[in-house]
Write a protein that holds these residues in place. Structure first.
Motif, PDB file in Angstrom:
ATOM      1  N   MET A 104       0.853  -1.190   0.000  1.00 26.25           N
ATOM      2  CA  MET A 104       0.000   0.000   0.000  1.00 26.25           C
ATOM      3  C   MET A 104       0.886   1.235   0.000  1.00 26.25           C
ATOM      4  O   MET A 104       1.522   1.551   1.001  1.00 26.25           O
ATOM      5  N   HIS A 105       0.975   1.898  -1.127  1.00 30.06           N
ATOM      6  CA  HIS A 105       1.830   3.085  -1.209  1.00 30.06           C
ATOM      7  C   HIS A 105       0.955   4.280  -1.563  1.00 30.06           C
ATOM      8  O   HIS A 105       0.400   4.350  -2.654  1.00 30.06           O
ATOM      9  N   THR A 106       0.818   5.215  -0.636  1.00 28.78           N
ATOM     10  CA  THR A 106      -0.130   6.307  -0.829  1.00 28.78           C
ATOM     11  C   THR A 106       0.480   7.665  -0.522  1.00 28.78           C
ATOM     12  O   THR A 106      -0.219   8.588  -0.154  1.00 28.78           O
ATOM     13  N   SER A 107       1.805   7.791  -0.674  1.00 31.84           N
ATOM     14  CA  SER A 107       2.408   9.106  -0.506  1.00 31.84           C
ATOM     15  C   SER A 107       2.158   9.925  -1.767  1.00 31.84           C
ATOM     16  O   SER A 107       1.829   9.396  -2.816  1.00 31.84           O
ATOM     17  N   LEU A 155       7.779  13.864   9.547  1.00 31.58           N
ATOM     18  CA  LEU A 155       7.603  15.179  10.161  1.00 31.58           C
ATOM     19  C   LEU A 155       6.147  15.590   9.987  1.00 31.58           C
ATOM     20  O   LEU A 155       5.691  15.874   8.878  1.00 31.58           O
ATOM     21  N   LEU A 156       5.403  15.600  11.099  1.00 34.15           N
ATOM     22  CA  LEU A 156       3.959  15.840  11.080  1.00 34.15           C
ATOM     23  C   LEU A 156       3.612  17.045  11.945  1.00 34.15           C
ATOM     24  O   LEU A 156       3.843  17.024  13.163  1.00 34.15           O
ATOM     25  N   PRO A 157       3.076  18.126  11.377  1.00 29.47           N
ATOM     26  CA  PRO A 157       2.657  19.262  12.209  1.00 29.47           C
ATOM     27  C   PRO A 157       1.512  18.857  13.127  1.00 29.47           C
ATOM     28  O   PRO A 157       0.560  18.199  12.692  1.00 29.47           O
ATOM     29  N   LEU A 158       1.597  19.241  14.392  1.00 29.08           N
ATOM     30  CA  LEU A 158       0.574  18.835  15.347  1.00 29.08           C
ATOM     31  C   LEU A 158      -0.751  19.563  15.144  1.00 29.08           C
ATOM     32  O   LEU A 158      -1.753  19.201  15.761  1.00 29.08           O
ATOM     33  N   CYS A 159      -0.766  20.580  14.259  1.00 27.61           N
ATOM     34  CA  CYS A 159      -2.050  21.197  13.921  1.00 27.61           C
ATOM     35  C   CYS A 159      -2.760  20.427  12.809  1.00 27.61           C
ATOM     36  O   CYS A 159      -3.878  20.771  12.427  1.00 27.61           O
ATOM     37  N   HIS A 160      -2.133  19.390  12.280  1.00 34.01           N
ATOM     38  CA  HIS A 160      -2.782  18.532  11.276  1.00 34.01           C
ATOM     39  C   HIS A 160      -4.040  17.942  11.894  1.00 34.01           C
ATOM     40  O   HIS A 160      -4.017  17.466  13.040  1.00 34.01           O
ATOM     41  N   PRO A 161      -5.169  17.946  11.167  1.00 30.83           N
ATOM     42  CA  PRO A 161      -6.413  17.424  11.758  1.00 30.83           C
ATOM     43  C   PRO A 161      -6.332  15.961  12.180  1.00 30.83           C
ATOM     44  O   PRO A 161      -7.096  15.523  13.045  1.00 30.83           O
ATOM     45  N   GLY A 162      -5.394  15.214  11.589  1.00 25.10           N
ATOM     46  CA  GLY A 162      -5.261  13.808  11.973  1.00 25.10           C
ATOM     47  C   GLY A 162      -4.202  13.552  13.017  1.00 25.10           C
ATOM     48  O   GLY A 162      -4.046  12.410  13.474  1.00 25.10           O
ATOM     49  N   ALA A 163      -3.481  14.593  13.441  1.00 30.56           N
ATOM     50  CA  ALA A 163      -2.359  14.388  14.366  1.00 30.56           C
ATOM     51  C   ALA A 163      -2.816  13.835  15.711  1.00 30.56           C
ATOM     52  O   ALA A 163      -2.243  12.865  16.224  1.00 30.56           O
ATOM     53  N   LEU A 164      -3.836  14.457  16.312  1.00 34.66           N
ATOM     54  CA  LEU A 164      -4.297  14.009  17.625  1.00 34.66           C
ATOM     55  C   LEU A 164      -4.825  12.573  17.585  1.00 34.66           C
ATOM     56  O   LEU A 164      -4.397  11.738  18.396  1.00 34.66           O
ATOM     57  N   VAL A 169      -2.683   5.099   9.537  1.00 37.66           N
ATOM     58  CA  VAL A 169      -1.433   4.775   8.848  1.00 37.66           C
ATOM     59  C   VAL A 169      -0.775   6.057   8.345  1.00 37.66           C
ATOM     60  O   VAL A 169      -1.406   6.866   7.659  1.00 37.66           O
ATOM     61  N   ILE A 170       0.494   6.230   8.681  1.00 34.56           N
ATOM     62  CA  ILE A 170       1.276   7.343   8.152  1.00 34.56           C
ATOM     63  C   ILE A 170       2.169   6.794   7.040  1.00 34.56           C
ATOM     64  O   ILE A 170       2.831   5.764   7.214  1.00 34.56           O
ATOM     65  N   GLY A 212       4.446  12.989   2.254  1.00 33.72           N
ATOM     66  CA  GLY A 212       3.706  11.823   2.713  1.00 33.72           C
ATOM     67  C   GLY A 212       2.257  12.155   3.013  1.00 33.72           C
ATOM     68  O   GLY A 212       1.775  13.255   2.738  1.00 33.72           O
ATOM     69  N   ARG A 213       1.582  11.205   3.614  1.00 36.60           N
ATOM     70  CA  ARG A 213       0.157  11.342   3.880  1.00 36.60           C
ATOM     71  C   ARG A 213      -0.199  10.591   5.152  1.00 36.60           C
ATOM     72  O   ARG A 213       0.373   9.544   5.448  1.00 36.60           O
ATOM     73  N   LEU A 214      -1.144  11.130   5.902  1.00 38.40           N
ATOM     74  CA  LEU A 214      -1.691  10.469   7.084  1.00 38.40           C
ATOM     75  C   LEU A 214      -3.097   9.997   6.748  1.00 38.40           C
ATOM     76  O   LEU A 214      -3.947  10.797   6.359  1.00 38.40           O
ATOM     77  N   MET A 215      -3.347   8.695   6.885  1.00 38.73           N
ATOM     78  CA  MET A 215      -4.620   8.102   6.483  1.00 38.73           C
ATOM     79  C   MET A 215      -5.424   7.646   7.697  1.00 38.73           C
ATOM     80  O   MET A 215      -4.900   6.974   8.594  1.00 38.73           O
TER      81      MET A 215
END
Length: 222
Positions: free
Chosen positions: A1-4, A100-109, A49-50, A21-24
């Motif tokens: 599964m490659h979704t970047s 490297l994921l910004p913590l303001c990303h809606p999926g971070a929490l 999945v990140i 990249g992408r956070l799923m």
């Protein structure tokens, strides 16, 4: 599964060791794995999945020796504009990679909370190819994640997406320059970073790439 995400060519020229990249979410993972083997779908059920890319040498090593060879490390780094980033680092031998994921990303929490519950995984692509290795992350210590969860809950937003894109690239470049060995591994000789932007940040990065491309000098023949 490659979704970047494919990296805009103009951006790729700036640093070949930085990928997008992408956070799923579990729902996105379910859709993305519909055509995959049952064992993968069952492994990733209800899992965040990140997704990112490894250097080809690191991917080949893990493909031949198994993803359980990876040593992982969690940390948080401050940005230059007052925001905080989550860093998930992986290393095997002298090969190292960072998300490297910004913590303001809606999926971070929800992603960090999923790590606490053992419902998180990484998808590691082969330097932009379609192949990928999937590693389900072990349940993380709740105390170790508590500060990250609190930072994600209180993280702000940028006044400018252009500044956000600039900061994201600057921090990724800094990670490349300052990478340290993880645990008992040797100092890394090969390092790569996958940045995981919000949708707005992705648009800003693409605009940045277009601007850089249009400003490149052209040559003519006579």
């Amino acid at each position: 599964m490659h979704t970047s995400y494919p990296l805009p060519p103009a951006f790729q020229l700036q640093n070949e060791h930085i990928h997008l990249g992408r956070l799923m979410s579990p729902e996105e993972v379910l859709l993305a794995t519909q055509q995959h083997a049952v064992v993968l779908r069952e492994t990733l059920q209800k899992t965040w999945v990140i997704c990112g890319d490894l250097p080809a040498l690191m991917y080949r090593f893990l493909y031949e020796n198994g993803v359980r060879q990876l040593v992982t490390h969690l940390s948080a780094v401050p940005g230059f504009l007052g925001n905080t980033y989550f860093v998930l680092s992986e290393q095997v031998d002298e090969l190292q990679h960072h998300f490297l994921l910004p913590l303001c990303h809606p999926g971070a929490l929800p992603f960090v909370e999923a790590m606490r519950e053992g419902h998180a995984a990484v998808s590691l692509g082969n330097n932009g190819d379609d192949d990928a290795l999937v590693l389900r992350l072990d349940r993380q210590n709740a105390e170790a994640l508590s500060s990250l969860i609190q930072m994600a809950k209180t993280s702000g937003v940028w006044p400018s997406m252009a500044h956000a894109a600039q900061e994201l690239v600057a921090l990724a470049t800094q990670l490349l320059a300052e990478s340290h060995q993880l645990h008992d591994n040797p100092a890394p000789l090969v390092t790569a970073v996958t940045i995981v932007p919000t949708p707005d940040m992705l648009q800003a990065l693409e605009a940045r790439a277009r601007t850089a491309s249009s400003s490149c000098p052209t040559t003519t023949t006579h």
